[in-house]
Design an enzyme around this catalytic site. Structure first.
Site, PDB file in Angstrom:
ATOM      1  N   CYS A 255      21.502  69.621  58.457  1.00  0.00           N
ATOM      2  CA  CYS A 255      21.392  70.146  56.987  1.00  0.00           C
ATOM      3  C   CYS A 255      21.903  71.688  57.387  1.00  0.00           C
ATOM      4  O   CYS A 255      21.540  72.393  57.952  1.00  0.00           O
ATOM      5  CB  CYS A 255      19.986  70.255  56.401  1.00  0.00           C
ATOM      6  SG  CYS A 255      19.898  71.365  55.053  1.00  0.00           S
TER       7      CYS A 255
ATOM      8  N   CYS B 172      24.073  74.270  50.047  1.00  0.00           N
ATOM      9  CA  CYS B 172      24.082  73.417  48.657  1.00  0.00           C
ATOM     10  C   CYS B 172      23.455  73.711  47.608  1.00  0.00           C
ATOM     11  O   CYS B 172      23.584  73.642  46.563  1.00  0.00           O
ATOM     12  CB  CYS B 172      24.449  72.088  48.884  1.00  0.00           C
ATOM     13  SG  CYS B 172      25.109  71.711  50.817  1.00  0.00           S
TER      14      CYS B 172
ATOM     15  N   HIS C 100      22.006  68.045  42.909  1.00  0.00           N
ATOM     16  CA  HIS C 100      21.504  67.939  44.353  1.00  0.00           C
ATOM     17  C   HIS C 100      21.226  66.301  44.784  1.00  0.00           C
ATOM     18  O   HIS C 100      21.626  66.268  45.965  1.00  0.00           O
ATOM     19  CB  HIS C 100      20.092  68.800  44.802  1.00  0.00           C
ATOM     20  CG  HIS C 100      20.264  69.140  46.139  1.00  0.00           C
ATOM     21  ND1 HIS C 100      21.156  69.710  46.555  1.00  0.00           N
ATOM     22  CD2 HIS C 100      19.149  68.987  46.971  1.00  0.00           C
ATOM     23  CE1 HIS C 100      20.709  70.227  47.909  1.00  0.00           C
ATOM     24  NE2 HIS C 100      19.547  69.591  48.053  1.00  0.00           N
TER      25      HIS C 100
ATOM     26  N   GLU D 287      13.174  74.684  57.285  1.00  0.00           N
ATOM     27  CA  GLU D 287      12.577  74.744  55.843  1.00  0.00           C
ATOM     28  C   GLU D 287      11.385  75.800  55.983  1.00  0.00           C
ATOM     29  O   GLU D 287      10.992  75.921  57.277  1.00  0.00           O
ATOM     30  CB  GLU D 287      12.072  73.646  55.659  1.00  0.00           C
ATOM     31  CG  GLU D 287      12.949  72.879  54.575  1.00  0.00           C
ATOM     32  CD  GLU D 287      14.001  72.178  55.444  1.00  0.00           C
ATOM     33  OE1 GLU D 287      13.835  71.828  56.574  1.00  0.00           O
ATOM     34  OE2 GLU D 287      15.292  71.722  54.825  1.00  0.00           O
TER      35      GLU D 287
ATOM     36  N   TYR E 176      23.804  64.743  48.143  1.00  0.00           N
ATOM     37  CA  TYR E 176      23.379  63.769  49.168  1.00  0.00           C
ATOM     38  C   TYR E 176      24.444  62.694  49.515  1.00  0.00           C
ATOM     39  O   TYR E 176      24.223  62.109  50.721  1.00  0.00           O
ATOM     40  CB  TYR E 176      21.980  63.166  49.020  1.00  0.00           C
ATOM     41  CG  TYR E 176      20.824  64.223  49.272  1.00  0.00           C
ATOM     42  CD1 TYR E 176      20.895  65.683  48.911  1.00  0.00           C
ATOM     43  CD2 TYR E 176      19.668  63.499  49.758  1.00  0.00           C
ATOM     44  CE1 TYR E 176      19.836  66.344  49.281  1.00  0.00           C
ATOM     45  CE2 TYR E 176      18.330  64.446  50.191  1.00  0.00           C
ATOM     46  CZ  TYR E 176      18.744  65.960  49.888  1.00  0.00           C
ATOM     47  OH  TYR E 176      17.675  66.811  50.045  1.00  0.00           O
TER      48      TYR E 176
END
Ligand code: SF4
Ligand code: FE
Length: 484
Positions: A100, A104, A293, A258, A297
């Site tokens: 990731c 974005c 979003h 994260e 993906y």
């Protein structure tokens, strides 16, 4: 400086005074931390690629706000061509990082804010859209990475924000001042926050009038007083701390990250507020952000899927099984699934349309179908990759054993596949499959495919809403010659 180089980006992060905790400790130097560095490298790739002439068309855009050449991650999309290029750019980044690349979320937040602020102003004669455009100028001029922050902790899922036992379980305004507001609360699963210059906060769901204090959207620098972050653990994360673990990492250069981000009474000045109590517009903002979003993906996961399919094909070759018809068929199936996701990403972009503000939004039904497929197909692609790889992807000895003078030669001898490929290379590709399916990158490729951009049920609600069953019933009645 409308475009930063990768190096300038790294230096800009060094100037931030972030408050970051990991493994119970305060992290003084976030940029050079071995666990966090790979995630920064992934974002850096969004800057590096924008410098290359061969990627200029995908990676950069001309801003309709300033007229400057900007990074496409900071673009407000003004055509279906922009929307399509966005997805292609994300596939490219997925291919280059196999993880990731985080940037974005901000892009998707910009585009949903742009149209929503316009519509709030049109209805309520507020001034949010101009404010937001001023903010976008700053983002564009400085080539910022912005964390789009939506998900609240949510406490008891059966209760609305204002009814929670602890009122802070959804981020809220705790004080209103002449010059701005003070907010308290938290945002969970914040992708890329330690690699971001700004955090753009949005409400997490549609709100009722009694949730007024929770209908708040704003942006502040990530090192604003009162903000602190706690890094989420990833499977196998401490391998990055080991010396000589290059082989064991699978992907030594890139990763995702994260964090739990806490807003402990943070002051937000008026000019950075883009929604403040207009509860009727919270749902619009959330729905649009989620739509963008979910489109994303259909790009990023496909790019990472490309790397995984390539890894499985190499593993088959190194095992001497590449010619087996069932292996070939599994690779076809993986490709079919991966390209189906891409087809959805491209379709919802091509079918995009302008909002009242002029920027383009994706076809929401198709974007939700895209993400619904993402909650399933990467799992099947991973299953097939594991099938092809064989058990050694989880039972192989460590690099230290492999390099050990005494036992290394035995590993070399007994874990070899086809004689033309070194045991080391065979182990390296198996570790990459491990990384993508079970290791640090599995956060981004697997579980994030399930829950990122909304869990499967969230898409099913949108599919039900957008599916237009009435129209389909009418079609059937006409063909069946039903007269009522
Ligand atoms: Fe971008 Fe994909 Fe990461 Fe979301 S999950 S930030 S779309 S790379
Ligand atoms: Fe995500």
């Amino acid at each position: 400086m409308a475009l930063m180089t990768g190096e300038e980006y790294v230096e800009s992060l060094r100037k931030l005074n972030l408050k970051v905790y990991m493994f119970g400790e305060f992290i003084e130097n976030v940029v050079d931390n071995p666990i966090l560095r790979p995630s920064m490298n992934s974002v850096k790739m969004t800057y590096d690629l924008a410098q290359l002439p061969e990627h200029e068309d995908l990676m950069t855009a001309t801003s309709l706000i300033t007229g400057n050449k900007i990074n496409r991650f900071n673009n407000i999309h003004f055509s279906t061509d922009d929307l399509v290029k966005k997805v292609k750019m994300q596939r490219l980044l997925g291919q280059k990082t196999a993880s990731c690349f985080q940037r974005c979320v901000g892009m998707d937040a910009f585009n949903s804010q742009y149209s929503t602020t316009y519509e709030i102003d049109k209805t309520l004669k507020t001034n949010y859209h101009q404010r937001f455009k001023e903010f976008m100028k700053l983002v564009e001029e400085n080539d910022y990475t912005v964390d789009g922050a939506m998900t609240d902790p949510k406490g008891d899922r059966g209760l609305p924000p204002s009814q929670q036992v602890d009122p802070d379980l959804y981020l809220r305004v705790v004080e209103r001042r002449e010059d701005g507001v003070v907010v308290r609360g938290a945002k969970v699963h914040q992708t890329g926050i330690v690699n971001s210059h700004e955090v753009l906060v949005m409400p997490t769901q549609a709100m009722k009038p009694e949730d007024k204090d929770y209908a708040i959207s704003f942006s502040v620098p990530t090192d604003t007083e009162g903000i602190f972050m706690v890094i989420g653990r990833q499977s196998c994360d401490t391998r990055k701390l080991e010396e000589n673990a290059d082989m064991d990492l699978g992907n030594r250069e890139f990763g995702g990250m994260e964090a739990l981000v806490i807003f402990d009474d943070v002051f937000v000045p008026n000019d950075r507020i883009f929604l403040n109590g207009e509860t009727e517009f919270a749902g619009m903002l959330v729905e649009r952000f989620a739509g963008y979003h979910r489109q994303s993906y259909g790009g990023c996961k496909v790019g990472v899927g490309d790397v995984l399919i390539g890894s499985a094909a190499l593993a088959a070759e190194y095992n001497g099984a590449a010619k087996a018809s069932h292996v070939k068929d599994k690779l076809i199936e993986m490709t079919h699934l991966n390209e189906t996701l891409y087809a959805c990403g491209i379709a919802c972009s091509s079918e995009g349309y302008p909002t009242d503000s002029g920027n383009y939004i994706i076809d929401l039904l198709l974007a939700n179908v895209c993400k619904q497929n993402v909650t399933r197909f990467p799992y099947e692609i991973v299953r097939l990759a594991e099938d092809i790889a064989g058990g050694l992807m989880v039972t192989a000895p460590s690099q230290d054993d492999f390099r050990n003078e005494k036992i290394g030669p035995y590993i070399e001898k007994y874990l070899v596949g086809v004689s033309s490929v070194s045991t080391e290379n065979r182990l390296r590709i198996l570790r990459l499959i491990e990384n993508l399916s079970l290791g640090t990158a599995a956060v981004g490729y697997r579980t994030e495919s399930m829950h990122g951009a909304g869990s499967p049920q969230a898409q099913r609600i949108m599919i039900a809403r957008q599916g237009n069953l009435q129209h389909k019933k009418k079609l059937a009645k006409r063909i069946a010659n039903i007269k009522e």
